[in-house]
Design a protein around this motif. Structure first.
Motif, PDB file in Angstrom:
ATOM      1  N   ILE A  11       0.706  -1.385  -0.087  1.00 55.55           N
ATOM      2  CA  ILE A  11       0.098   0.166  -0.001  1.00 55.55           C
ATOM      3  C   ILE A  11       0.929   1.159  -0.163  1.00 55.55           C
ATOM      4  N   GLY A  12       1.950   1.157   0.723  1.00 57.90           N
ATOM      5  CA  GLY A  12       2.879   2.172   0.719  1.00 57.90           C
ATOM      6  C   GLY A  12       3.590   2.743  -0.732  1.00 57.90           C
ATOM      7  N   MET A  13       3.563   1.512  -1.222  1.00 58.34           N
ATOM      8  CA  MET A  13       4.312   1.804  -2.640  1.00 58.34           C
ATOM      9  C   MET A  13       3.327   2.259  -3.840  1.00 58.34           C
ATOM     10  N   LEU A  14       2.035   2.052  -3.685  1.00 58.30           N
ATOM     11  CA  LEU A  14       0.906   2.409  -4.811  1.00 58.30           C
ATOM     12  C   LEU A  14       1.129   3.665  -5.164  1.00 58.30           C
ATOM     13  N   GLU A  18       1.152   7.894  -3.186  1.00 56.93           N
ATOM     14  CA  GLU A  18       0.112   8.949  -3.258  1.00 56.93           C
ATOM     15  C   GLU A  18      -1.087   8.120  -2.709  1.00 56.93           C
ATOM     16  N   VAL A  19      -1.454   7.035  -2.736  1.00 56.90           N
ATOM     17  CA  VAL A  19      -2.387   6.279  -2.158  1.00 56.90           C
ATOM     18  C   VAL A  19      -2.626   6.220  -0.847  1.00 56.90           C
ATOM     19  N   ALA A  20      -1.316   6.083  -0.154  1.00 62.88           N
ATOM     20  CA  ALA A  20      -1.189   6.103   1.386  1.00 62.88           C
ATOM     21  C   ALA A  20      -1.274   7.472   1.800  1.00 62.88           C
ATOM     22  N   ALA A  21      -0.926   8.545   1.212  1.00 61.29           N
ATOM     23  CA  ALA A  21      -1.159   9.854   1.419  1.00 61.29           C
ATOM     24  C   ALA A  21      -2.639  10.441   1.525  1.00 61.29           C
ATOM     25  N   LYS A  53     -10.304   0.379  -1.679  1.00 61.67           N
ATOM     26  CA  LYS A  53     -10.612  -0.811  -2.624  1.00 61.67           C
ATOM     27  C   LYS A  53      -9.262  -1.103  -3.415  1.00 61.67           C
ATOM     28  N   ILE A  54      -8.455  -2.153  -3.618  1.00 57.34           N
ATOM     29  CA  ILE A  54      -7.701  -2.439  -4.060  1.00 57.34           C
ATOM     30  C   ILE A  54      -7.833  -3.228  -5.273  1.00 57.34           C
ATOM     31  N   ASN A  55      -7.902  -2.832  -6.702  1.00 57.92           N
ATOM     32  CA  ASN A  55      -8.382  -3.562  -7.885  1.00 57.92           C
ATOM     33  C   ASN A  55      -7.098  -4.140  -8.483  1.00 57.92           C
ATOM     34  N   LEU A  56      -7.214  -5.514  -8.427  1.00 61.93           N
ATOM     35  CA  LEU A  56      -5.942  -6.373  -9.335  1.00 61.93           C
ATOM     36  C   LEU A  56      -6.220  -6.785 -10.602  1.00 61.93           C
ATOM     37  N   ILE A  65      -2.385  -2.676 -10.527  1.00 64.94           N
ATOM     38  CA  ILE A  65      -2.954  -2.317  -9.409  1.00 64.94           C
ATOM     39  C   ILE A  65      -3.566  -0.921  -9.448  1.00 64.94           C
ATOM     40  N   THR A  66      -4.998  -0.818  -9.377  1.00 66.15           N
ATOM     41  CA  THR A  66      -5.489   0.397  -9.057  1.00 66.15           C
ATOM     42  C   THR A  66      -6.364   0.435  -7.900  1.00 66.15           C
TER      43      THR A  66
END
Length: 114
Positions: A11-14, A18-21, A53-56, A65-66
């Motif tokens: 999650i931190g890398m997505l 930006e996702v984590a922020a 929601k993590i779309n794979l 991953i979006t």
């Protein structure tokens, strides 16, 4: 070969972090709004939620991953107003069958209409 199995790291890398922020901002904003709606009233409970929601999508050995971040916050509680409905559909702040004791004396014609 570096393997990533830790959800917090993923999650931190997505989106380069930006996702984590964005998730952190959404959590903070939602909590602030809930605190505002609860006010300082004792035993006041206001609920909301934040979802990630993590779309794979996997194709030919690669993963795309979006993410979608969504929050639900209650609408502010609105007050109410009380009026009397008159026969013609208009509203009044005075009970239609009570006289205004500060309005002064009424004429006999006014008394018969009431």
């Amino acid at each position: 070969m570096k393997r990533i199995r830790d959800a917090q790291t993923i999650i931190g890398m997505l989106e380069g972090g930006e996702v984590a922020a964005a998730l952190g901002t959404e959590l903070t904003d939602t909590l602030a709004k809930l605190k505002e709606l609860a006010g300082d009233r004792p035993k006041s409970k206001v609920k909301g939620s934040v979802s990630l929601k993590i779309n794979l999508e996997v194709e030919a050995g690669t993963a795309t991953i979006t993410c979608d971040i969504d929050s639900k916050r209650p609408k502010p509680v609105r007050g109410s107003s009380f009026y009397w409905v008159m026969d013609d559909g208009s509203l009044s702040t005075e009970h239609p069958q009570q006289t205004d004791m500060f309005g002064g004396p009424r004429t006999a014609a006014e008394r018969q209409q009431a």
